[in-house]
Scaffold this motif. Structure first.
Motif, PDB file in Angstrom:
ATOM      1  N   ILE A  58      10.960  22.356 -18.457  1.00 29.24           N
ATOM      2  CA  ILE A  58      10.685  22.921 -19.788  1.00 29.24           C
ATOM      3  C   ILE A  58      10.480  24.431 -19.754  1.00 29.24           C
ATOM      4  CG2 ILE A  58       9.653  20.743 -20.542  1.00 29.24           C
ATOM      5  CD1 ILE A  58       6.923  22.013 -20.340  1.00 29.24           C
ATOM      6  N   SER A  59      10.604  25.037 -18.570  1.00 30.98           N
ATOM      7  CA  SER A  59      10.423  26.492 -18.488  1.00 30.98           C
ATOM      8  C   SER A  59      11.545  27.245 -19.184  1.00 30.98           C
ATOM      9  CB  SER A  59      10.339  26.941 -17.023  1.00 30.98           C
ATOM     10  OG  SER A  59      11.540  26.655 -16.330  1.00 30.98           O
ATOM     11  N   ILE A  60      12.625  26.543 -19.509  1.00 28.65           N
ATOM     12  CA  ILE A  60      13.717  27.174 -20.242  1.00 28.65           C
ATOM     13  C   ILE A  60      13.269  27.556 -21.644  1.00 28.65           C
ATOM     14  CG2 ILE A  60      14.631  24.968 -21.114  1.00 28.65           C
ATOM     15  CD1 ILE A  60      17.424  26.137 -20.808  1.00 28.65           C
ATOM     16  N   TRP A  61      12.247  26.851 -22.159  1.00 32.76           N
ATOM     17  CA  TRP A  61      11.675  27.178 -23.464  1.00 32.76           C
ATOM     18  C   TRP A  61      10.300  27.795 -23.240  1.00 32.76           C
ATOM     19  CZ3 TRP A  61      13.274  21.977 -22.637  1.00 32.76           C
ATOM     20  CH2 TRP A  61      14.555  21.683 -23.124  1.00 32.76           C
ATOM     21  N   SER A  62      10.023  28.888 -23.916  1.00 35.02           N
ATOM     22  CA  SER A  62       8.717  29.530 -23.786  1.00 35.02           C
ATOM     23  C   SER A  62       8.304  30.071 -25.145  1.00 35.02           C
ATOM     24  CB  SER A  62       8.776  30.672 -22.762  1.00 35.02           C
ATOM     25  OG  SER A  62       7.501  31.253 -22.615  1.00 35.02           O
ATOM     26  N   PRO A  63       7.690  29.226 -25.991  1.00 29.25           N
ATOM     27  CA  PRO A  63       7.298  29.670 -27.326  1.00 29.25           C
ATOM     28  C   PRO A  63       6.298  30.810 -27.270  1.00 29.25           C
ATOM     29  CG  PRO A  63       6.298  27.554 -26.786  1.00 29.25           C
ATOM     30  CD  PRO A  63       7.306  27.842 -25.718  1.00 29.25           C
ATOM     31  N   GLU A  64       6.483  31.791 -28.131  1.00 27.32           N
ATOM     32  CA  GLU A  64       5.658  32.991 -28.102  1.00 27.32           C
ATOM     33  C   GLU A  64       4.190  32.696 -28.345  1.00 27.32           C
ATOM     34  OE1 GLU A  64       7.259  35.645 -30.933  1.00 27.32           O
ATOM     35  OE2 GLU A  64       9.153  35.949 -29.872  1.00 27.32           O
ATOM     36  N   SER A  65       3.913  31.727 -29.183  1.00 28.35           N
ATOM     37  CA  SER A  65       2.524  31.442 -29.537  1.00 28.35           C
ATOM     38  C   SER A  65       1.792  30.649 -28.477  1.00 28.35           C
ATOM     39  CB  SER A  65       2.469  30.660 -30.857  1.00 28.35           C
ATOM     40  OG  SER A  65       3.182  29.447 -30.724  1.00 28.35           O
ATOM     41  N   GLN A  66       2.522  30.194 -27.433  1.00 31.59           N
ATOM     42  CA  GLN A  66       1.891  29.359 -26.411  1.00 31.59           C
ATOM     43  C   GLN A  66       0.798  30.120 -25.690  1.00 31.59           C
ATOM     44  OE1 GLN A  66       4.391  28.301 -23.125  1.00 31.59           O
ATOM     45  NE2 GLN A  66       3.030  26.707 -22.422  1.00 31.59           N
ATOM     46  N   ASN A  67       1.072  31.345 -25.258  1.00 31.47           N
ATOM     47  CA  ASN A  67       0.117  32.101 -24.491  1.00 31.47           C
ATOM     48  C   ASN A  67      -1.105  32.484 -25.303  1.00 31.47           C
ATOM     49  OD1 ASN A  67       1.787  32.036 -22.235  1.00 31.47           O
ATOM     50  ND2 ASN A  67       2.887  33.896 -22.846  1.00 31.47           N
ATOM     51  N   CYS A  72       0.837  -1.207   0.000  1.00 33.21           N
ATOM     52  CA  CYS A  72       0.000   0.000   0.000  1.00 33.21           C
ATOM     53  C   CYS A  72       0.868   1.253   0.000  1.00 33.21           C
ATOM     54  CB  CYS A  72      -0.928   0.013   1.207  1.00 33.21           C
ATOM     55  SG  CYS A  72      -2.146  -1.312   1.225  1.00 33.21           S
ATOM     56  N   TRP A  73       1.939   1.232   0.794  1.00 34.50           N
ATOM     57  CA  TRP A  73       2.845   2.379   0.848  1.00 34.50           C
ATOM     58  C   TRP A  73       3.496   2.624  -0.508  1.00 34.50           C
ATOM     59  CZ3 TRP A  73       2.540   5.594   4.721  1.00 34.50           C
ATOM     60  CH2 TRP A  73       2.137   5.133   5.982  1.00 34.50           C
ATOM     61  N   ILE A  74       3.904   1.556  -1.165  1.00 31.87           N
ATOM     62  CA  ILE A  74       4.563   1.684  -2.460  1.00 31.87           C
ATOM     63  C   ILE A  74       3.596   2.234  -3.501  1.00 31.87           C
ATOM     64  CG2 ILE A  74       5.669   0.391  -4.335  1.00 31.87           C
ATOM     65  CD1 ILE A  74       6.707  -1.555  -2.200  1.00 31.87           C
ATOM     66  N   LEU A  75       2.377   1.717  -3.518  1.00 29.91           N
ATOM     67  CA  LEU A  75       1.389   2.153  -4.500  1.00 29.91           C
ATOM     68  C   LEU A  75       0.991   3.615  -4.283  1.00 29.91           C
ATOM     69  CD1 LEU A  75      -0.867  -1.033  -4.600  1.00 29.91           C
ATOM     70  CD2 LEU A  75       0.604  -0.186  -6.441  1.00 29.91           C
ATOM     71  N   ILE A  76       0.730   3.985  -3.028  1.00 26.63           N
ATOM     72  CA  ILE A  76       0.323   5.362  -2.733  1.00 26.63           C
ATOM     73  C   ILE A  76       1.429   6.340  -3.112  1.00 26.63           C
ATOM     74  CG2 ILE A  76      -0.182   6.984  -0.864  1.00 26.63           C
ATOM     75  CD1 ILE A  76      -1.708   4.748   0.529  1.00 26.63           C
ATOM     76  N   THR A  77       2.671   6.022  -2.734  1.00 27.26           N
ATOM     77  CA  THR A  77       3.788   6.912  -3.044  1.00 27.26           C
ATOM     78  C   THR A  77       4.000   7.035  -4.547  1.00 27.26           C
ATOM     79  OG1 THR A  77       4.863   6.261  -0.978  1.00 27.26           O
ATOM     80  CG2 THR A  77       6.231   7.359  -2.633  1.00 27.26           C
ATOM     81  N   GLY A  78       3.915   5.918  -5.254  1.00 27.62           N
ATOM     82  CA  GLY A  78       4.114   5.934  -6.701  1.00 27.62           C
ATOM     83  C   GLY A  78       3.057   6.742  -7.426  1.00 27.62           C
ATOM     84  N   PHE A  79       1.794   6.511  -7.077  1.00 28.49           N
ATOM     85  CA  PHE A  79       0.711   7.241  -7.740  1.00 28.49           C
ATOM     86  C   PHE A  79       0.751   8.728  -7.383  1.00 28.49           C
ATOM     87  CE2 PHE A  79      -1.301   3.040  -8.346  1.00 28.49           C
ATOM     88  CZ  PHE A  79      -1.680   3.180  -9.673  1.00 28.49           C
ATOM     89  N   LEU A  80       1.126   9.033  -6.140  1.00 27.59           N
ATOM     90  CA  LEU A  80       1.223  10.437  -5.742  1.00 27.59           C
ATOM     91  C   LEU A  80       2.349  11.144  -6.486  1.00 27.59           C
ATOM     92  CD1 LEU A  80       0.096  12.558  -3.720  1.00 27.59           C
ATOM     93  CD2 LEU A  80       1.932  11.896  -2.177  1.00 27.59           C
ATOM     94  N   LEU A  81       3.427  10.424  -6.744  1.00 28.94           N
ATOM     95  CA  LEU A  81       4.596  10.994  -7.409  1.00 28.94           C
ATOM     96  C   LEU A  81       4.256  11.523  -8.799  1.00 28.94           C
ATOM     97  CD1 LEU A  81       7.648  11.522  -7.578  1.00 28.94           C
ATOM     98  CD2 LEU A  81       7.929   9.166  -8.349  1.00 28.94           C
ATOM     99  N   VAL A  82       3.366  10.827  -9.526  1.00 27.10           N
ATOM    100  CA  VAL A  82       3.072  11.230 -10.902  1.00 27.10           C
ATOM    101  C   VAL A  82       1.972  12.286 -10.991  1.00 27.10           C
ATOM    102  CG1 VAL A  82       3.820   9.022 -11.844  1.00 27.10           C
ATOM    103  CG2 VAL A  82       1.426   9.325 -11.228  1.00 27.10           C
ATOM    104  N   SER A  93       4.170  17.176 -12.208  1.00 26.88           N
ATOM    105  CA  SER A  93       3.780  18.382 -12.947  1.00 26.88           C
ATOM    106  C   SER A  93       4.752  19.527 -12.675  1.00 26.88           C
ATOM    107  CB  SER A  93       2.356  18.801 -12.559  1.00 26.88           C
ATOM    108  OG  SER A  93       1.410  17.819 -12.930  1.00 26.88           O
ATOM    109  N   ILE A  94       5.109  19.705 -11.396  1.00 27.37           N
ATOM    110  CA  ILE A  94       6.039  20.774 -11.038  1.00 27.37           C
ATOM    111  C   ILE A  94       7.413  20.517 -11.646  1.00 27.37           C
ATOM    112  CG2 ILE A  94       7.255  21.847  -9.103  1.00 27.37           C
ATOM    113  CD1 ILE A  94       4.743  21.430  -7.424  1.00 27.37           C
TER     114      ILE A  94
END
Length: 238
Positions: free
Chosen positions: A142-151, A120-130, A135-136
């Protein structure tokens, strides 16, 4: 191994899930004068003590809290706008090394089993990690790249839709790996590519296309590695 998994879970909860953006901004602005820095430090110590559930681990939980605060203070004082990505990676590596070291030196079993099974500990930690942690991490890389058309193409999108889509796709990938349906990962990637094709074709921006591809590949890579790691850990359990 389960001890480290619990400590990793405490770290993910304290550093990503239960740390609001307002705390992060206040810490970056006020550094050692920020009250949220000390709340953040306290939170890590409490989470480590509670999840391990052993009275003898309290001194190690205090050590985790103190070292976490020292590492964060070093990062806050030395990072610059251009070096935030580097310091983010260094900061996380340093925290993980501390947790690994404590796990290696501490060998007692938890007195208070908050969950009846180690898997249970392994599953909870793994799923929480993704979820939010991944996301952070992806956003930082990828914040080093910021295409102008993205916004210009985000005005018609649902609020935070891209973030939630990324979290869901990573959860699906982990589930596919754990259930042995690796072929479903290819279908998921193909489906996302089809839906994304219209936006990228309309944008006619090579930078935006490369930006999306990099983010997608990093996202799938993290989820695949996490799924394989969960599998390997579960197979090692008695």
């Amino acid at each position: 191994m389960i001890l480290f998994v619990k400590l990793l879970l405490a770290h993910l909860l304290g550093d990503f899930i239960w740390q609001p953006n307002s705390w992060v901004k206040d810490k970056e602005a006020n550094k050692h004068k920020s009250v949220y820095l000390y709340l953040h430090i306290l939170l890590h110590g409490v989470l480590a003590a509670v999840l391990i559930g052993d009275i003898g681990f309290i001194r190690y939980a205090i050590l985790i809290a103190v070292t976490h605060g020292i590492i964060d203070l070093i990062k806050l004082n030395f990072q610059k706008p251009k070096t935030k990505r580097t310091w983010f990676v260094v900061d996380q590596i340093a925290h993980l090394l501390i947790l690994i070291g404590i796990a290696l030196f501490y060998h007692r079993n938890s007195i208070i089993p908050l969950l009846p099974c180690n898997d249970c500990w392994i599953l909870i930690t793994g799923f929480l990690l993704v979820t939010k942690p991944a996301s952070i991490f992806i956003k930082t890389i990828i914040s080093i790249w910021s295409p102008e058309s993205q916004n210009s193409h985000q005005d018609n999108s649902l609020a935070n839709a891209g973030n939630y889509i990324g979290i869901l796709e990573r959860l699906f990938v982990v589930c596919f790996i754990l259930t042995g349906h690796f072929e479903a990962i290819g279908f998921l990637l193909a489906a996302k590519s089809i839906f994304r094709f219209g936006d990228l074709k309309e944008a006619k921006d090579r930078k935006l296309t490369e930006y999306v591809m990099i983010g997608t590949l990093i996202s799938f890579g993290i989820s695949i590695l996490t799924g394989l790691a969960i599998q390997a850990l579960l197979l090692q359990l008695p």
